[in-house]
Design a protein around this motif. Sequence first.
Motif, PDB file in Angstrom:
ATOM      1  N   TRP A  13       0.863  -1.077  -0.118  1.00 30.25           N
ATOM      2  CA  TRP A  13      -0.064   0.089   0.174  1.00 30.25           C
ATOM      3  C   TRP A  13       0.846   1.501   0.099  1.00 30.25           C
ATOM      4  O   TRP A  13       0.547   2.089  -0.679  1.00 30.25           O
ATOM      5  CB  TRP A  13      -0.943   0.066   1.364  1.00 30.25           C
ATOM      6  CG  TRP A  13      -1.773   1.438   1.241  1.00 30.25           C
ATOM      7  CD1 TRP A  13      -3.005   1.628   0.680  1.00 30.25           C
ATOM      8  CD2 TRP A  13      -1.553   2.223   2.125  1.00 30.25           C
ATOM      9  NE1 TRP A  13      -3.552   2.643   0.983  1.00 30.25           N
ATOM     10  CE2 TRP A  13      -2.651   3.367   1.915  1.00 30.25           C
ATOM     11  CE3 TRP A  13      -0.418   2.565   2.998  1.00 30.25           C
ATOM     12  CZ2 TRP A  13      -2.624   4.647   2.731  1.00 30.25           C
ATOM     13  CZ3 TRP A  13      -0.287   3.921   3.788  1.00 30.25           C
ATOM     14  CH2 TRP A  13      -1.521   4.759   3.369  1.00 30.25           C
ATOM     15  N   ALA A  16       2.313   1.718  -3.220  1.00 29.26           N
ATOM     16  CA  ALA A  16       1.291   2.075  -4.154  1.00 29.26           C
ATOM     17  C   ALA A  16       0.980   3.477  -4.101  1.00 29.26           C
ATOM     18  O   ALA A  16       0.784   4.137  -5.163  1.00 29.26           O
ATOM     19  CB  ALA A  16       0.190   1.273  -3.924  1.00 29.26           C
ATOM     20  N   GLY A  17       1.077   4.026  -2.952  1.00 29.71           N
ATOM     21  CA  GLY A  17       0.654   5.628  -2.694  1.00 29.71           C
ATOM     22  C   GLY A  17       1.691   6.246  -3.351  1.00 29.71           C
ATOM     23  O   GLY A  17       1.413   7.436  -3.868  1.00 29.71           O
ATOM     24  N   GLY A  20       1.089   6.325  -6.887  1.00 30.41           N
ATOM     25  CA  GLY A  20      -0.036   7.034  -7.450  1.00 30.41           C
ATOM     26  C   GLY A  20      -1.173   5.824  -8.028  1.00 30.41           C
ATOM     27  O   GLY A  20      -2.114   6.237  -8.509  1.00 30.41           O
ATOM     28  N   VAL A  21      -0.848   4.531  -7.457  1.00 27.28           N
ATOM     29  CA  VAL A  21      -1.768   3.573  -7.678  1.00 27.28           C
ATOM     30  C   VAL A  21      -2.793   3.187  -6.443  1.00 27.28           C
ATOM     31  O   VAL A  21      -2.415   3.131  -5.563  1.00 27.28           O
ATOM     32  CB  VAL A  21      -1.218   2.062  -8.040  1.00 27.28           C
ATOM     33  CG1 VAL A  21      -2.094   0.844  -8.329  1.00 27.28           C
ATOM     34  CG2 VAL A  21      -0.114   2.219  -9.423  1.00 27.28           C
ATOM     35  N   GLU A  22      -4.079   3.318  -6.708  1.00 23.98           N
ATOM     36  CA  GLU A  22      -4.933   3.274  -5.602  1.00 23.98           C
ATOM     37  C   GLU A  22      -4.750   1.705  -5.106  1.00 23.98           C
ATOM     38  O   GLU A  22      -5.045   0.761  -5.774  1.00 23.98           O
ATOM     39  CB  GLU A  22      -6.411   3.540  -6.050  1.00 23.98           C
ATOM     40  CG  GLU A  22      -7.518   3.408  -5.021  1.00 23.98           C
ATOM     41  CD  GLU A  22      -8.845   4.004  -5.302  1.00 23.98           C
ATOM     42  OE1 GLU A  22      -9.509   3.817  -4.417  1.00 23.98           O
ATOM     43  OE2 GLU A  22      -8.929   4.419  -6.484  1.00 23.98           O
ATOM     44  N   VAL A  23      -5.042   1.481  -3.923  1.00 20.63           N
ATOM     45  CA  VAL A  23      -4.933   0.159  -3.102  1.00 20.63           C
ATOM     46  C   VAL A  23      -6.352   0.083  -2.344  1.00 20.63           C
ATOM     47  O   VAL A  23      -6.654   1.050  -1.595  1.00 20.63           O
ATOM     48  CB  VAL A  23      -3.688   0.028  -2.111  1.00 20.63           C
ATOM     49  CG1 VAL A  23      -3.799  -1.402  -1.658  1.00 20.63           C
ATOM     50  CG2 VAL A  23      -2.481   0.084  -3.047  1.00 20.63           C
ATOM     51  N   LYS A  24      -7.066  -1.152  -2.705  1.00 18.18           N
ATOM     52  CA  LYS A  24      -8.371  -1.223  -1.923  1.00 18.18           C
ATOM     53  C   LYS A  24      -8.129  -2.764  -1.160  1.00 18.18           C
ATOM     54  O   LYS A  24      -8.188  -3.607  -1.581  1.00 18.18           O
ATOM     55  CB  LYS A  24      -9.547  -1.223  -2.967  1.00 18.18           C
ATOM     56  CG  LYS A  24      -9.757   0.171  -3.758  1.00 18.18           C
ATOM     57  CD  LYS A  24     -10.910  -0.147  -4.336  1.00 18.18           C
ATOM     58  CE  LYS A  24     -11.164   1.371  -5.021  1.00 18.18           C
ATOM     59  NZ  LYS A  24     -12.531   1.372  -5.763  1.00 18.18           N
ATOM     60  N   MET A  38     -13.803  -1.426  -9.395  1.00 23.62           N
ATOM     61  CA  MET A  38     -12.564  -0.511  -9.534  1.00 23.62           C
ATOM     62  C   MET A  38     -13.208   0.991  -9.213  1.00 23.62           C
ATOM     63  O   MET A  38     -12.598   1.695  -9.017  1.00 23.62           O
ATOM     64  CB  MET A  38     -12.161  -0.668 -10.790  1.00 23.62           C
ATOM     65  CG  MET A  38     -11.201  -1.695 -11.094  1.00 23.62           C
ATOM     66  SD  MET A  38     -10.589  -1.684 -12.889  1.00 23.62           S
ATOM     67  CE  MET A  38     -11.737  -1.867 -13.907  1.00 23.62           C
ATOM     68  N   ASN A 106      -4.300  -7.191  -9.301  1.00 26.08           N
ATOM     69  CA  ASN A 106      -3.518  -6.109  -9.869  1.00 26.08           C
ATOM     70  C   ASN A 106      -4.479  -5.901 -11.289  1.00 26.08           C
ATOM     71  O   ASN A 106      -4.811  -7.128 -11.792  1.00 26.08           O
ATOM     72  CB  ASN A 106      -2.445  -6.265 -10.289  1.00 26.08           C
ATOM     73  CG  ASN A 106      -1.397  -6.272  -9.033  1.00 26.08           C
ATOM     74  OD1 ASN A 106      -1.458  -5.399  -7.949  1.00 26.08           O
ATOM     75  ND2 ASN A 106      -0.580  -7.241  -8.899  1.00 26.08           N
ATOM     76  N   PHE A 116      -5.133  -0.361 -11.065  1.00 28.61           N
ATOM     77  CA  PHE A 116      -5.611  -0.479  -9.299  1.00 28.61           C
ATOM     78  C   PHE A 116      -4.932  -2.082  -8.844  1.00 28.61           C
ATOM     79  O   PHE A 116      -4.458  -2.742  -9.506  1.00 28.61           O
ATOM     80  CB  PHE A 116      -7.149  -0.954  -9.531  1.00 28.61           C
ATOM     81  CG  PHE A 116      -8.026   0.121  -9.705  1.00 28.61           C
ATOM     82  CD1 PHE A 116      -8.297   1.165  -8.615  1.00 28.61           C
ATOM     83  CD2 PHE A 116      -8.678   0.402 -11.056  1.00 28.61           C
ATOM     84  CE1 PHE A 116      -9.034   2.164  -9.029  1.00 28.61           C
ATOM     85  CE2 PHE A 116      -9.371   1.630 -11.158  1.00 28.61           C
ATOM     86  CZ  PHE A 116      -9.648   2.415 -10.200  1.00 28.61           C
ATOM     87  N   THR A 117      -4.961  -2.087  -7.342  1.00 25.30           N
ATOM     88  CA  THR A 117      -4.367  -2.984  -6.756  1.00 25.30           C
ATOM     89  C   THR A 117      -5.489  -3.350  -5.394  1.00 25.30           C
ATOM     90  O   THR A 117      -5.723  -2.315  -4.638  1.00 25.30           O
ATOM     91  CB  THR A 117      -3.005  -2.936  -6.071  1.00 25.30           C
ATOM     92  OG1 THR A 117      -2.155  -2.544  -7.256  1.00 25.30           O
ATOM     93  CG2 THR A 117      -2.597  -4.025  -5.356  1.00 25.30           C
TER      94      THR A 117
END
Length: 304
Positions: A13, A16-17, A20-24, A38, A106, A116-117
């Motif tokens: 996470w 990813a931050g 700039g990739v959003e992690v959910k 997504m 991913n 997205f991840t």
Amino acid sequence: MLDLFMIFCLGSWSLAGVFGVEVKPVLATEGDSVSLHMGVTKEQITDVIEWRFGNILLAKLNRKNNTSTFFNTNAYGRFVGRLKLDNQTGSLTITNSKTTDSGLYNVTSEHGNSVFTFTCTVYGRLPVPDILFNFSQCSSSSSSSVQNCSVVCSVENVSAVSLSWYKGNSLLSSINVSDLSISLSLPLEVECQDKNTYSCVINNTISNQTTHLDINTHCQPCEDSTGPVHLNLIVPLSAAAGCLILALLMILCICMKHKNTDQKVETRAEEITYADPTFYKRKAPKLGVQEEPDVVYAGVAVRP
């Protein structure tokens, strides 16, 4: 092991931050369907996206020709027949989820860029705690006639859970485990005359199961104790004892029948009369008289 997984997820996470990739995060219970949304409209997603489990390609969506392709032989076939892809939003759904489905998912564009991840964690279904009465732990207060009894709350084949005893809403004791498929047990000692409410609770991050302690049912007088006993065994043990007694009675009847038959045979044998023969030799014949063959006479004696 779960702790390491969570650390790994947090590390992912953070990275990813940075990029700039959003992690959910997604949590689910085994057997339920898991949807990885997504959260974008069809205008926002690229024409071609790919879903991966770690580095393993699972599915591919091509919006240009409105087709989706699943790579069922990948990941050792663990996802065969359990993947659904929304052609409009690109969201992936996993049906009949399993604990082995936990991991990183991913979404990448047609150029290989991560979009997205998802960090997915699937928990096993929780069993109902079982409360046992332990006779061997019975005790009495030396200064009074108050009796205590010990009960044990147990669960089997669990992972990433907490097992706890509560008195009303107050936590009395607790034990945690993160390893896979082990058994847990947690003892509790209470007074036999206690009127408070006690409950044993097993829980994980998203669900729980509770069993309430019934002192009248789970606790027995200590003076009758002989060892640890599971209350559910009393009925089958009584039935087994009854069957054994019945079998012994049948064997006794058969033995008595054979004994009476032997006595009748012996009585008949005593009623037989035996006779002993006595032999007499005839005197020699006089001269001039034709000799006759020897005749032997036997007397018969009868025994009383």
